[in-house]
Design a protein around this motif. Structure first.
Motif, PDB file in Angstrom:
ATOM      1  N   GLU A  58       0.866  -1.186   0.000  1.00 39.07           N
ATOM      2  CA  GLU A  58       0.000   0.000   0.000  1.00 39.07           C
ATOM      3  C   GLU A  58       0.898   1.230   0.000  1.00 39.07           C
ATOM      4  O   GLU A  58       1.964   1.232   0.613  1.00 39.07           O
ATOM      5  N   ASP A  59       0.494   2.249  -0.739  1.00 41.98           N
ATOM      6  CA  ASP A  59       1.219   3.518  -0.711  1.00 41.98           C
ATOM      7  C   ASP A  59       0.241   4.646  -1.015  1.00 41.98           C
ATOM      8  O   ASP A  59      -0.975   4.438  -1.006  1.00 41.98           O
ATOM      9  N   ILE A  60       0.752   5.840  -1.311  1.00 43.73           N
ATOM     10  CA  ILE A  60      -0.125   6.985  -1.548  1.00 43.73           C
ATOM     11  C   ILE A  60      -0.920   6.855  -2.844  1.00 43.73           C
ATOM     12  O   ILE A  60      -1.890   7.568  -3.047  1.00 43.73           O
ATOM     13  N   HIS A  61      -0.523   5.937  -3.713  1.00 47.59           N
ATOM     14  CA  HIS A  61      -1.191   5.795  -5.007  1.00 47.59           C
ATOM     15  C   HIS A  61      -2.344   4.790  -4.997  1.00 47.59           C
ATOM     16  O   HIS A  61      -3.291   4.938  -5.758  1.00 47.59           O
ATOM     17  N   ALA A  62      -2.246   3.766  -4.153  1.00 45.58           N
ATOM     18  CA  ALA A  62      -3.292   2.737  -4.123  1.00 45.58           C
ATOM     19  C   ALA A  62      -3.212   1.935  -2.829  1.00 45.58           C
ATOM     20  O   ALA A  62      -2.118   1.688  -2.311  1.00 45.58           O
ATOM     21  N   SER A  63      -4.363   1.519  -2.354  1.00 43.75           N
ATOM     22  CA  SER A  63      -4.396   0.652  -1.169  1.00 43.75           C
ATOM     23  C   SER A  63      -3.986  -0.758  -1.562  1.00 43.75           C
ATOM     24  O   SER A  63      -4.020  -1.133  -2.741  1.00 43.75           O
ATOM     25  N   ALA A  64      -3.625  -1.556  -0.584  1.00 42.72           N
ATOM     26  CA  ALA A  64      -3.257  -2.948  -0.844  1.00 42.72           C
ATOM     27  C   ALA A  64      -4.440  -3.709  -1.443  1.00 42.72           C
ATOM     28  O   ALA A  64      -4.274  -4.508  -2.367  1.00 42.72           O
ATOM     29  N   GLY A  65      -5.638  -3.445  -0.942  1.00 41.83           N
ATOM     30  CA  GLY A  65      -6.825  -4.122  -1.469  1.00 41.83           C
ATOM     31  C   GLY A  65      -7.106  -3.767  -2.917  1.00 41.83           C
ATOM     32  O   GLY A  65      -7.469  -4.629  -3.718  1.00 41.83           O
ATOM     33  N   TYR A  66      -6.940  -2.498  -3.250  1.00 41.39           N
ATOM     34  CA  TYR A  66      -7.172  -2.081  -4.634  1.00 41.39           C
ATOM     35  C   TYR A  66      -6.128  -2.696  -5.562  1.00 41.39           C
ATOM     36  O   TYR A  66      -6.449  -3.169  -6.652  1.00 41.39           O
ATOM     37  N   ARG A  67      -4.884  -2.735  -5.108  1.00 35.55           N
ATOM     38  CA  ARG A  67      -3.831  -3.372  -5.922  1.00 35.55           C
ATOM     39  C   ARG A  67      -4.135  -4.859  -6.121  1.00 35.55           C
ATOM     40  O   ARG A  67      -3.936  -5.402  -7.194  1.00 35.55           O
ATOM     41  N   ARG A  68      -4.591  -5.516  -5.074  1.00 37.86           N
ATOM     42  CA  ARG A  68      -4.931  -6.943  -5.171  1.00 37.86           C
ATOM     43  C   ARG A  68      -6.068  -7.135  -6.178  1.00 37.86           C
ATOM     44  O   ARG A  68      -6.050  -8.045  -7.000  1.00 37.86           O
ATOM     45  N   HIS A  69      -7.069  -6.246  -6.125  1.00 33.88           N
ATOM     46  CA  HIS A  69      -8.178  -6.307  -7.079  1.00 33.88           C
ATOM     47  C   HIS A  69      -7.664  -6.120  -8.508  1.00 33.88           C
ATOM     48  O   HIS A  69      -8.010  -6.892  -9.409  1.00 33.88           O
ATOM     49  N   LEU A  70      -6.853  -5.083  -8.723  1.00 33.18           N
ATOM     50  CA  LEU A  70      -6.299  -4.846 -10.058  1.00 33.18           C
ATOM     51  C   LEU A  70      -5.482  -6.044 -10.534  1.00 33.18           C
ATOM     52  O   LEU A  70      -5.579  -6.456 -11.699  1.00 33.18           O
ATOM     53  N   ALA A  71      -4.676  -6.600  -9.653  1.00 35.38           N
ATOM     54  CA  ALA A  71      -3.858  -7.761 -10.028  1.00 35.38           C
ATOM     55  C   ALA A  71      -4.742  -8.924 -10.460  1.00 35.38           C
ATOM     56  O   ALA A  71      -4.420  -9.639 -11.424  1.00 35.38           O
ATOM     57  N   GLY A  72      -5.868  -9.126  -9.792  1.00 37.33           N
ATOM     58  CA  GLY A  72      -6.786 -10.198 -10.197  1.00 37.33           C
ATOM     59  C   GLY A  72      -7.367  -9.960 -11.574  1.00 37.33           C
ATOM     60  O   GLY A  72      -7.414 -10.865 -12.410  1.00 37.33           O
ATOM     61  N   VAL A  73      -7.824  -8.741 -11.814  1.00 40.41           N
ATOM     62  CA  VAL A  73      -8.386  -8.398 -13.124  1.00 40.41           C
ATOM     63  C   VAL A  73      -7.333  -8.584 -14.212  1.00 40.41           C
ATOM     64  O   VAL A  73      -7.592  -9.181 -15.267  1.00 40.41           O
ATOM     65  N   LEU A  74      -6.120  -8.099 -13.958  1.00 42.56           N
ATOM     66  CA  LEU A  74      -5.052  -8.209 -14.953  1.00 42.56           C
ATOM     67  C   LEU A  74      -4.590  -9.648 -15.141  1.00 42.56           C
ATOM     68  O   LEU A  74      -4.181 -10.035 -16.241  1.00 42.56           O
ATOM     69  N   THR A  75      -4.669 -10.451 -14.089  1.00 41.71           N
ATOM     70  CA  THR A  75      -4.317 -11.870 -14.197  1.00 41.71           C
ATOM     71  C   THR A  75      -5.235 -12.561 -15.192  1.00 41.71           C
ATOM     72  O   THR A  75      -4.777 -13.245 -16.110  1.00 41.71           O
ATOM     73  N   GLU A  76      -6.535 -12.387 -15.008  1.00 42.93           N
ATOM     74  CA  GLU A  76      -7.487 -13.034 -15.917  1.00 42.93           C
ATOM     75  C   GLU A  76      -7.287 -12.554 -17.349  1.00 42.93           C
ATOM     76  O   GLU A  76      -7.248 -13.344 -18.284  1.00 42.93           O
ATOM     77  N   ARG A  77      -7.149 -11.266 -17.505  1.00 45.27           N
ATOM     78  CA  ARG A  77      -6.997 -10.670 -18.836  1.00 45.27           C
ATOM     79  C   ARG A  77      -5.735 -11.180 -19.544  1.00 45.27           C
ATOM     80  O   ARG A  77      -5.771 -11.568 -20.709  1.00 45.27           O
ATOM     81  N   THR A  78      -4.606 -11.182 -18.841  1.00 47.96           N
ATOM     82  CA  THR A  78      -3.346 -11.572 -19.492  1.00 47.96           C
ATOM     83  C   THR A  78      -3.256 -13.078 -19.706  1.00 47.96           C
ATOM     84  O   THR A  78      -2.705 -13.518 -20.721  1.00 47.96           O
ATOM     85  N   LEU A  79      -3.791 -13.869 -18.783  1.00 51.36           N
ATOM     86  CA  LEU A  79      -3.766 -15.325 -18.993  1.00 51.36           C
ATOM     87  C   LEU A  79      -4.578 -15.712 -20.229  1.00 51.36           C
ATOM     88  O   LEU A  79      -4.137 -16.534 -21.046  1.00 51.36           O
ATOM     89  N   ARG A  80      -5.765 -15.143 -20.359  1.00 56.86           N
ATOM     90  CA  ARG A  80      -6.601 -15.433 -21.534  1.00 56.86           C
ATOM     91  C   ARG A  80      -5.867 -15.048 -22.834  1.00 56.86           C
ATOM     92  O   ARG A  80      -5.841 -15.826 -23.793  1.00 56.86           O
TER      93      ARG A  80
END
Length: 175
Positions: A146-168
């Protein structure tokens, strides 16, 4: 090599080097050594280079046959460092089933992180893979910063979305 040697966890090349299981060549007055990517990144902006050493090369191995890659990141503005990013490498076997699926993450932790998502994809053909379950597995196994740009939860959410997108996308390229 500068981007790799700088060891910025938000930079793209360190994540790709980690995903490819590449190496860094280091040289000093005392000689040369090869450092695996998994050992090279020690922390944010910190590498395992020793005093007096200089990174002289980075080696990115070619992916195996029947492999596909994909990359995606999310930034607040075009050209900014990513709040989260993912690079995927999917390899299919001779029967067109997923034999390997890995994703490297940038801007989510102190160093590039690589997750092996082969297990959640259960050695299936890409058309029957549960990409959403693989993304959920990734979210559950990422320890995000977590930092001033994004919370840990938001980063985890983004990582999940990007995981699905890039794996496909990587699996489609592999086909």
């Amino acid at each position: 090599g500068g981007s790799v040697a700088h060891a910025d966890p938000a930079a793209e090349l360190p994540a790709v080097l980690a995903l490819c299981e590449g190496t860094v060549e280091a040289a000093s007055a005392g000689g040369r050594r090869t450092i695996p990517a998994a050992e090279f990144f020690a922390g944010p902006l910190e590498s395992s280079l020793r005093p007096g050493e200089l990174a002289t090369a980075a080696f990115f191995p070619a992916p195996p046959v029947r492999s596909g890659t994909a990359f995606a990141e999310v930034a607040r503005r075009h050209g900014d460092y990513a709040m989260a990013g993912a690079a995927a490498l999917v390899t299919l076997d001779e029967d067109q089933r997923v034999s390997s699926a890995k994703v490297a993450y940038l801007s989510v932790a102190a160093t590039p992180l690589v997750l092996d998502l082969t297990g959640p994809l259960d050695h299936r053909p890409p058309v029957t893979c549960d990409w959403t379950a693989a993304a959920a597995y990734a979210r559950d196994h990422l320890d995000t910063d977590e930092d001033i740009h994004a919370s840990a939860g938001y980063r985890r959410h983004l990582a999940g979305v990007l995981t699905e997108r890039t794996l496909r996308a990587a699996a489609q390229e592999a086909q």
